[in-house]
Design a protein around this motif. Structure first.
Motif, PDB file in Angstrom:
ATOM      1  N   THR A 110     -24.834  60.586  31.227  1.00  0.00           N
ATOM      2  CA  THR A 110     -23.896  59.830  30.397  1.00  0.00           C
ATOM      3  C   THR A 110     -22.652  59.407  31.155  1.00  0.00           C
ATOM      4  O   THR A 110     -22.190  58.271  31.016  1.00  0.00           O
ATOM      5  N   TYR A 111     -22.110  60.294  31.998  1.00  0.00           N
ATOM      6  CA  TYR A 111     -20.784  60.047  32.564  1.00  0.00           C
ATOM      7  C   TYR A 111     -20.769  59.795  34.066  1.00  0.00           C
ATOM      8  O   TYR A 111     -19.734  59.423  34.609  1.00  0.00           O
ATOM      9  N   SER A 112     -21.870  60.004  34.742  1.00  0.00           N
ATOM     10  CA  SER A 112     -21.929  59.725  36.176  1.00  0.00           C
ATOM     11  C   SER A 112     -23.226  58.989  36.500  1.00  0.00           C
ATOM     12  O   SER A 112     -24.050  59.464  37.295  1.00  0.00           O
ATOM     13  N   PRO A 113     -23.439  57.811  35.881  1.00  0.00           N
ATOM     14  CA  PRO A 113     -24.742  57.129  35.999  1.00  0.00           C
ATOM     15  C   PRO A 113     -25.094  56.721  37.423  1.00  0.00           C
ATOM     16  O   PRO A 113     -26.271  56.734  37.789  1.00  0.00           O
ATOM     17  N   ASN A 114     -24.098  56.351  38.228  1.00  0.00           N
ATOM     18  CA  ASN A 114     -24.412  55.912  39.598  1.00  0.00           C
ATOM     19  C   ASN A 114     -24.948  57.073  40.436  1.00  0.00           C
ATOM     20  O   ASN A 114     -25.952  56.945  41.149  1.00  0.00           O
ATOM     21  N   THR A 115     -24.266  58.219  40.348  1.00  0.00           N
ATOM     22  CA  THR A 115     -24.731  59.396  41.085  1.00  0.00           C
ATOM     23  C   THR A 115     -26.090  59.846  40.564  1.00  0.00           C
ATOM     24  O   THR A 115     -26.978  60.245  41.339  1.00  0.00           O
ATOM     25  N   TRP A 116     -26.268  59.787  39.255  1.00  0.00           N
ATOM     26  CA  TRP A 116     -27.534  60.196  38.657  1.00  0.00           C
ATOM     27  C   TRP A 116     -28.685  59.330  39.151  1.00  0.00           C
ATOM     28  O   TRP A 116     -29.778  59.826  39.427  1.00  0.00           O
ATOM     29  N   ALA A 117     -28.435  58.033  39.267  1.00  0.00           N
ATOM     30  CA  ALA A 117     -29.491  57.128  39.721  1.00  0.00           C
ATOM     31  C   ALA A 117     -29.961  57.496  41.127  1.00  0.00           C
ATOM     32  O   ALA A 117     -31.143  57.379  41.455  1.00  0.00           O
ATOM     33  N   GLN A 129     -17.285  58.606  35.654  1.00  0.00           N
ATOM     34  CA  GLN A 129     -17.172  57.193  35.991  1.00  0.00           C
ATOM     35  C   GLN A 129     -16.874  56.321  34.784  1.00  0.00           C
ATOM     36  O   GLN A 129     -16.438  55.178  34.931  1.00  0.00           O
ATOM     37  N   ILE A 130     -17.116  56.845  33.576  1.00  0.00           N
ATOM     38  CA  ILE A 130     -16.869  56.073  32.360  1.00  0.00           C
ATOM     39  C   ILE A 130     -16.247  56.994  31.319  1.00  0.00           C
ATOM     40  O   ILE A 130     -16.198  58.212  31.488  1.00  0.00           O
ATOM     41  N   GLY A 131     -15.769  56.402  30.222  1.00  0.00           N
ATOM     42  CA  GLY A 131     -15.211  57.180  29.125  1.00  0.00           C
ATOM     43  C   GLY A 131     -13.735  57.499  29.316  1.00  0.00           C
ATOM     44  O   GLY A 131     -13.143  57.182  30.353  1.00  0.00           O
TER      45      GLY A 131
END
Length: 499
Positions: free
Chosen positions: A83-90, A328-330
């Motif tokens: 939810t909050y770190s989509p770039n790292t998660w990808a 990264q968001i929120g």
């Protein structure tokens, strides 16, 4: 300057020495000036350090994920990352492919173990042999825990279809033999080990455990080691020989799985195998990391893990794992959250306490679907009662009296499924009485019990948030995390005196 009053000790202490010469006075004044300069420098450094600490604290949020084993802590952490770190998660998504493949292979190997046992029993079955086998099972220290029905009791009290296996079952079992070696290779790739204190989840899902535990649950001691290994392969950071070896192992795993895909599906869909699992009271949705319903997808050569696959994946971690998540968001964008996933089994709970200090929030996960289940470590202890005990321990800690408490009543989806199958809450929770046997009523009842524990045992009155969750549902969990994120951030800013 006159002489100090004789009744003023402080004035006497700081008064110049009597008969002080001009040179002595100058030296004394210079020493006092130097002492003031050093004192002011120390005070200034303390102010700078305090400001720097406050800035660091303002940008770093510390959150503990607590709860018993298999309560959903690691899955909740994955949801935060998605939810909050989509770039790292990808960047990490492909690292989970090997974990999911291992889950699938362990699923089918555990069922093949059950099948081998039943086929052996069927081949030698006669009344005298059954009686001897039952007596042997009763004497075996690795049999069922107290309160769990034995195989003989299960078969005696419930009408069952006789298990009749054919040469086709034996052939399928033989054709899937390569999966034994594949499981070992995948575990070696991830650097996981076996543990003797916890049964594999597929065995716990069956009311009849094999006399010998043939499949212990795998675990890792660090979440970073296996991810870094797999990323090194994909990013080409290994030396030539190591990279070729890892790539070959990855391709081999995909080829073996793809080659066994049809046989895996045939075993899983076989009517006699399904009857065997029914007789063992096996319920697929209660097993973490269960992927046999997805074999067509996961055993494909071009398989790419989805977020849903990853949140369902199971890889047990030992000890305390620290995860740094850069939001990264929120509302919390730009802050780093240090999230600690702590081991929930009994042998690991002593490691919780050092992390209580300087903690902004605790997310406590209590699986409410397990009101009729027993702890894997101690079959005498009900899992819901164990969650109550842990919650009482956390609520009563004076180290946490100013820490925000968030309670996730997790696995609501499994609770709903279980109650719709006819399991009665009041058969296992006597105080439930004659309340309606539905998930909404039961979850409210459990929530009130946790609330009363907080009220009775908290060192000081405080509020806490309660959320009913199914953390394998990433979309619904993202909504919950939005509420949680804002609350934790506000509590954190108050703690560092920014609001």
């Amino acid at each position: 300057m006159g002489a100090p009053p004789e009744d003023d000790p402080l004035a006497l202490a700081i008064a110049p020495p009597p008969n002080e010469t001009a040179e002595q006075r100058e030296a004394r004044l210079n020493a006092e000036a130097e002492a003031r300069r050093i004192s002011e420098k120390i005070d200034e450094q303390l102010r700078v350090d305090k400001a720097a600490h406050r800035k660091r604290r303002s940008q770093t949020v510390k959150v503990l994920l607590l709860g018993q084993s298999e309560s959903g802590k690691s899955t909740t952490l994955k949801n935060f990352q998605i939810t909050y770190s989509p770039n790292t998660w990808a960047e990490e998504r492909n690292s989970w492919r090997t974990v999911i493949q291992l889950n699938l292979v362990r699923n089918i190997n555990s069922i093949l173990n059950m099948l081998a046992e039943e086929m052996a029993n069927t081949a030698t079955s006669d009344p005298a042999a059954d009686a001897d086998a039952d007596a042997s099972d009763d004497d075996d220290g690795d049999g069922e825990g107290e309160g769990e029905p034995s195989a003989a009791a299960t078969r005696a009290t419930s009408p069952t279809v006789p298990l009749r296996f054919t040469d086709r079952h034996a052939l399928l079992k033989l054709r899937l033999t390569p999966l034994r070696g594949l499981q070992h290779d995948l575990e070696d790739t991830l650097g996981v080990s076996g543990t003797d204190d916890i049964e594999h989840p597929l065995q716990r899902a069956s009311t009849r455990s094999p006399a010998r535990r043939t499949s212990q649950e795998a675990f890792i001691r660090s979440h970073t080691s296996w991810k870094s290994k797999l990323r090194s392969v994909s990013e080409g950071n290994l030396d030539g020989m190591s990279k070729r070896y890892r790539e070959a192992k990855t391709r081999e795993a995909m080829e073996v799985l793809a080659g066994c895909k049809d046989d895996i599906r045939e075993v899983w869909e076989d009517e006699m195998v399904q009857e065997m699992l029914r007789q063992r009271k096996f319920v697929t949705e209660s097993v973490p990391g269960f992927f046999l319903n997805d074999v067509e997808r996961i055993a494909a050569r071009d398989y790419e893990p989805s977020d849903n696959d990853i949140v369902r994946a199971r890889l047990r971690t030992m000890g305390v794992q620290e995860y740094g998540i850069k939001f990264q968001i929120g509302p919390a964008a730009g802050t780093e959250w240090l999230m600690y996933d702590v081991g929930g089994s009994r042998t690991q709970r002593a490691a919780w306490f050092p992390y209580f200090d300087d903690c902004d929030a605790i997310i406590f996960l209590a699986p409410i679907s397990c009101f009729d289940e027993r702890l894997a470590e101690d079959r005498k202890v009900n899992r819901l009662e164990d969650s109550y005990m842990l919650w009482r321990l956390v609520c009563s800690s004076k180290l946490l009296q100013n820490t925000q408490m968030i309670l996730f009543l997790n696995k609501y989806d499994l609770l709903d499924q279980k109650l719709k199958r006819g399991v009665k809450v009041n058969d296992h929770v006597r105080s439930y009485g004659d309340r309606p046997n539905d998930a909404e009523t039961a979850s409210k009842y459990f929530s009130q019990h946790f609330r009363e524990i907080m009220k009775r045992h908290s060192p000081q009155p405080r509020q806490f948030r309660v959320h009913t969750t199914s953390v394998i549902d990433t979309k619904a969990t993202a909504v919950t995390l939005g509420i949680v994120e804002e609350g934790i951030l506000q509590a954190h800013l108050r703690s560092v005196e920014l609001i």
